[in-house]
Design an enzyme around this catalytic site. Structure first.
Site, mmCIF file in Angstrom:
data_model
loop_
_atom_site.group_PDB
_atom_site.id
_atom_site.type_symbol
_atom_site.label_atom_id
_atom_site.label_comp_id
_atom_site.label_asym_id
_atom_site.label_seq_id
_atom_site.Cartn_x
_atom_site.Cartn_y
_atom_site.Cartn_z
ATOM 1 N N GLU A 74 -9.513 -3.350 5.175
ATOM 2 C CA GLU A 74 -8.123 -3.714 4.925
ATOM 3 C C GLU A 74 -7.294 -3.534 6.209
ATOM 4 O O GLU A 74 -6.545 -4.424 6.608
ATOM 5 C CB GLU A 74 -7.567 -2.833 3.811
ATOM 6 C CG GLU A 74 -6.068 -2.923 3.621
ATOM 7 C CD GLU A 74 -5.476 -1.581 3.233
ATOM 8 O OE1 GLU A 74 -5.406 -1.293 2.030
ATOM 9 O OE2 GLU A 74 -5.102 -0.808 4.142
ATOM 10 N N ASP A 131 -9.975 -7.103 -0.867
ATOM 11 C CA ASP A 131 -8.705 -7.410 -0.205
ATOM 12 C C ASP A 131 -8.890 -7.387 1.305
ATOM 13 O O ASP A 131 -8.332 -8.230 2.024
ATOM 14 C CB ASP A 131 -7.590 -6.462 -0.648
ATOM 15 C CG ASP A 131 -7.816 -5.019 -0.238
ATOM 16 O OD1 ASP A 131 -8.986 -4.619 -0.078
ATOM 17 O OD2 ASP A 131 -6.823 -4.287 -0.081
#
Lengths: 365, 709
Positions: A74, A131
């Protein structure tokens, strides 16, 4: 390589058409679609330098200063996106080098999510975080076209295909984004599948759909919006960070996680705004809740409505300001206009918000 | 170009992904193939000789660009190589083109392994000058380093397909200067079930790479990943001459050791004399227990237990631990030193499950010896609790036969029963149970066994039908000096199994078994706790029974009997006698008699039996028990006339069992009444239980000088 990449200009109308939907919610009917951002040039060199000098090492590693100085996919994704926003090819290349050699080593082509300088091997958890994968792929895709760098586009495409192949999953009639390849599916835990709505980086979906059109990006995007509407329809009107979809229609807070609207979920409005999905009715409710007269930005128990922790850092405070600007045209208060970097995560949110304001709402700043 | 060229060839050949290989083939052609590096295989062995001539030439020309390109190329090939320090002295030719300071800086960063910064600086320069291109050599060098990092990281996290993919895309990595990469690729093949390709990588390495340490390490890795035949085939690449010859003898030794190890566990496999000699040498040259154990087992399984015993002893001395102990115990047993084996195995039994198993096996063997040995009480005392705790049916059965063959028929019956509860389909134990119940005139018990087993066991059916004599059991002539139960060590602390009141049968089932086991103090202590938990009450605490009601006192009395504290039980029964109902009094008097009998206080038992009226059955039972005790006590004291009187009196109440008949026979014999003795022994023999009787007949023959057997 470049000739294999679909021209974004040619595809744009199709993408906009595919990534829009009519949402029936309460009495009003809303139309949602993704409006692409340019990204490049939306963060000032000074702000970026303040961030880069604190959180990016010479090796290209983005350091999570509140988490034992580990790195994760991330953070690398945010680092790439912000470097692109600052039009800093130099840092982008640096961060990419680290991401590519240290994290993009999984057999399935996704990034290992956790890297610890004290670990041996330093990838201490080889699972992915979807993500992180989306952010990296999105930043690469945007950089590839902005800077005409086929290496980035190729890498973005590989990663997009891997995301579509390994993290899209059926759940009842929905197509969802699993937070990780391991540990969240219906076969992996009793209350599975479990999702995290803040893993839907909405703005990335049309861009990656153009690179890996064989996967159903628009469906995952749409079903994410649906889940968000379900998750915000309760009394408290806040989704839990981790949601079990085991019961089909009614999402529940997942077992083993606090039933909280927490650090994860407070990114959701930011992602919605960045994707231009401002018509979602929930954003107005959230703006209300987050206003200075009310609760403000906080970690909230989604069952009781109780506030566990108020978040006052600049990086959190800018979120209601961005909402107020996007929905009502309210100018951002002066106190939030100067970047005062503290920890990695709120500093990242701050720059992402500021990048959005700089590009789409310059009148507010 | 030999190294790189062959690397590409081998990469294509061994990776075998046709499609990818085609792609990389063209990439490979882009490698800096124009300038050939040292064509000769490294001569000095340890470090490949780096050809610096081109480098020196460019330096002398002051051509920094080409110097840097050459440095990059050589570094990609030889990561451990450093550019010579005297290069700057060679440069400075004023006629050369002005060096690009950025490229100089890039190479310096590259040399310092700051790859991200090299990449960053290139990108930065391209931002300001989109036409600018970095030197191809530098890009190739960066890609090689990046590929090596990804490959290493992927290998460290077990991402084997990534390892192979990176190797395919970067064949320039697959050279002798990157032996570590070759090893990782080889392992990736093995982890993805392509061991033949693993072997190909090792073959390539042994054919092309010179460092003797790396060559040996390659074979060591092969030992962990390849089948032994393939490892053996790789030995052909050993270089016996040259400046740095190989020494693969440790690999050969390991293969020999493994062959002996395999044969050591299989008596049908023989190891060659050479292989055995290797293991002998390994034993001499190390203080490791491993090879000693292997040779120990080899001797054990190949008919040389004496040598095996020595070896296992050596292994024990070398901290060979449980494995050595296992071997030592098994070898003692193989040498028929079963007593020693039992004593040794006992000490190790708790160390590992295997050691416990051996102990139980050895104990079973000890008990099953023919003729039954005279066992020390402490030996039996330690066997019984282990067998009970482990619920090992074979040993329970052996304890049954041992008891049977030493004339402890009731004990034998209980052990057979126990064995059957642990292993319901154990026919020999069922047979033992049939024999013992028959001998004890336990019709109900006998009928129950027969009903359950006659369809499954011919010999049990025959027993029920009275056909033939029972098959010989692991039994033989008892030692003449100790021909009777009382003289058997097990019996010295074993209270006679007592008949029990009908009303207590349900709870007594388990307790009766327990009582049978009560051979030692240790056992009694264990039994106490079990009795307490089994009966859900506690009588182990010494307390005055006065004040207890009749029923409580009675309960306490039985409880004390069960934990083998008969004198305290007497007090409790007395309390019950003085306060209880007539039913309680009858029960208490019965209990009191049993308590005295347990202490061998037969007169007191007789008096107690008279304290309250008893049923006819119980009178007969108590009377018979009292008379049995009297007879045995008299026999033990050498009062043979009294023995015979007691036996005769008893025979009027209940039929005389064979074990008591034998005592009668021995008593006659001791009294010189050889004819009577002979009649008794022959009578016993005719019932089919001939071994003990035969001993008696032999004794008569010896005494009378006639060997009739």
């Amino acid at each position: 390589m470049r000739n294999r990449t679909p021209s974004p200009a040619r595809l744009l109308p199709w993408i906009v058409a595919a990534f829009s939907l009519l949402v029936a919610s309460m009495a009003s009917s809303q139309s949602l679609s993704v409006q692409p951002l340019n990204v490049v040039g939306s963060v000032s060199p000074a702000d970026w330098e303040a961030y880069r000098s604190r959180f990016v090492e010479d090796t290209g590693r983005v350091v999570d200063t509140a988490n034992g100085n580990i790195s994760h996919s991330e953070g690398q994704g945010y680092g790439l996106l912000l470097a692109l926003a600052a039009a800093d090819r130099r840092s982008f290349e640096q961060i990419w080098h680290f991401t590519f050699t240290e994290l993009l080593i999984r057999d399935d082509g996704l990034a290992a999510w956790k890297w610890d300088p004290a670990g041996k091997p330093r990838v201490t958890d080889r699972n992915n975080a979807s993500d992180g994968d989306l952010l990296i792929a999105y930043a690469l895709a945007k950089a590839g076209s902005a800077w005409h760098e086929p290496r980035y586009t190729t890498a973005a495409q590989k990663l997009a295909k891997a995301i579509g192949k390994s993290t899209f999953s059926r759940s009842g009639r929905s197509l969802i984004l699993l937070p990780g390849v391991l540990g969240f599916g219906s076969g992996d835990r009793p209350d599975g599948p479990v999702v995290n709505l803040s893993y839907w980086v909405f703005e990335a979906f049309p861009v990656l759909a153009a690179l890996a059109p064989e996967y159903e990006w628009s469906r995952v995007w749409r079903d994410g919006v649906m889940l968000l509407q379900q998750g915000t329809s309760g009394r408290i009107r806040l989704p839990a960070d981790w949601i079990s979809l085991q019961n089909g229609l009614q999402p529940q807070p997942a077992d083993g996680f606090p039933p909280e609207f927490g650090y994860n979920s407070l990114r959701i409005p930011l992602y919605l705004l960045r994707a231009g999905m401002t018509d979602l009715e929930w954003l107005r409710a959230l703006k209300q809740r987050w206003s200075a007269e009310n609760e403000g930005v906080a970690v909230v128990n989604v069952v009781t409505g109780q506030v566990r922790e108020r978040l006052t850092d600049q990086g959190y405070a800018i979120l209601p300001a961005a909402l107020a600007c996007a929905l009502d045209g309210t100018p951002v208060p002066d106190s939030l206009k100067t970047f005062e970097p503290s920890l990695y995560y709120p500093s990242t949110l701050y720059l992402l918000a500021k990048s959005l304001l700089g590009e789409k709402y310059p009148q507010c700043v | 170009m030999r190294l790189v060229g062959s690397a590409i060839t081998i990469a294509v050949a061994i990776l075998g992904f046709a499609a990818i290989a085609q792609q990389t083939g063209s990439d490979g052609n882009q490698l800096p193939a124009a300038t050939p590096p040292s064509p000769a295989p490294p001569a000095n062995g340890s470090q490949p000789q780096v050809d610096e001539s081109a480098l020196r030439y460019f330096a002398s020309q002051g051509d920094t660009r080409r110097v840097n390109a050459e440095i990059a190329r050589l570094r990609a090939l030889y990561p451990n190589w450093s550019p010579p320090s005297d290069l700057s002295q060679l440069s400075g030719n004023p006629g050369a083109a002005a060096p690009d300071p950025l490229i100089e800086r890039l190479w310096n960063l590259y040399r310092e392994d700051r790859i991200a910064e090299v990449r960053a600086a290139i990108a930065e320069r391209q931002t300001s000058d989109s036409n600018w291109k970095p030197p191809e050599e530098l890009i190739a060098a960066l890609e090689t380093v990046e590929a090596r990092r990804r490959l290493t990281n992927a290998s460290d996290t077990g991402q084997w397909r990534t390892v192979l993919q990176v190797a395919t895309e970067a064949p320039s990595l697959l050279t002798c200067v990157n032996v570590d990469v070759l090893w990782r690729v080889a392992e990736a093949f093995a982890r993805t079930d392509q061991v033949n390709r693993t072997r190909d990588v090792y073959t390539y390495l042994l054919q092309n790479c010179a460092n003797p340490g790396e060559r040996l390490a390659t074979l060591q890795k092969a030992l962990t990943l390849l089948p032994e035949t393939q490892v053996a085939a790789l030995l052909q690449f050993e270089r016996k001459t040259g400046e740095a010859p190989d020494d693969f003898s440790s690999i050969r030794d390991e293969l020999a050791r493994r062959r002996v190890e395999r044969a050591s566990l299989d008596s049908k496999m023989t190891a060659s004399a050479e292989d055995l000699a290797v293991v002998e040498r390994l034993i001499q040259n190390s203080s490791d227990a491993g090879p000693v154990l292997i040779l120990g087992w080899y001797n054990y399984h190949h008919g040389n237990p004496a040598r095996a015993l020595e070896l296992f002893k050596t292994a024990l001395g070398r901290n060979g631990g449980t494995k050595a102990a296992e071997g030592y115990a098994m070898t003692l047993r193989a040498l028929e030193r079963i007593s020693d084996a039992e004593a040794f195995a006992y000490e190790w039994r708790e160390r590992a499950p295997e050691n416990m198993k051996i102990y139980l096996d050895v104990a079973t063997a000890l008990l099953s010896q023919d003729p039954p040995p005279r066992l020390e009480p402490q030996v039996l005392a330690r066997i019984v609790p282990v067998v009970t705790a482990q619920r090992f049916p074979d040993a329970a059965q052996s304890l049954g036969w041992y008891s049977y063959n030493t004339q402890q028929i009731r004990t034998a019956r209980d052990w057979f029963r126990t064995a059957l509860t642990w292993k319901a389909d154990d026919e020999p134990s069922a047979y033992g149970l049939a024999l013992t119940t028959q001998r004890l005139n336990d019709r109900a018990g006998f009928n129950a066994v027969v009903a359950q087993w006659r369809s499954r066991s011919q010999r049990i059916a025959d027993l029920a039908d009275g056909i033939g004599t029972p098959g010989r059991q692991p039994a033989a002539t008892p030692v003449v000096a100790a021909p009777i139960p009382m003289a058997q060590p097990g019996e010295t602390t074993l209270p006679p199994v007592q008949p029990r009141p009908e009303s207590r049968q349900v709870t007594a089932e388990q307790v009766e078994t327990e009582q049978t086991f009560a051979r030692t103090e240790v056992n009694v202590r264990r039994r106490q706790t079990q009795a307490r938990s089994a009966l859900g009450r506690n009588c182990a605490m010494t307390r005055n029974p006065a004040g207890l009601t009749g029923d409580s006192a009675l309960t306490r009395g039985w409880c004390l009997m069960e934990i083998n504290r008969p004198m305290e039980a007497v007090a409790a029964f007395d309390q019950a006698l003085s306060t209880g109902s007539s039913r309680t009094r009858e029960e208490a008097a019965y209990g009191k008699s049993l308590a005295y009998l347990r202490k061998n206080l037969t007169s007191e038992a007789a008096i107690a039996a008279a304290e309250a009226p008893q049923t006819r059955e119980r009178r007969a039972e108590l009377g018979a028990s009292i008379l049995t005790q009297r007879a045995l006590a008299a026999y033990r004291d050498g009062r043979y006339v009294e023995t015979l009187l007691a036996l005769s009196e008893r025979a009027r109440i209940v039929p005389e069992q064979n074990d008591l008949l034998l005592i009668r026979g021995w008593s006659y014999l001791k009294l010189g009444r050889y004819d009577d003795a002979e009649k008794v022994f022959r009578a016993v023999q005719q019932t089919g239980y001939s071994e003990e009787a035969a001993a008696g007949l032999n004794a008569i023959a010896e005494v009378t000088g006639q060997m009739r057997y």
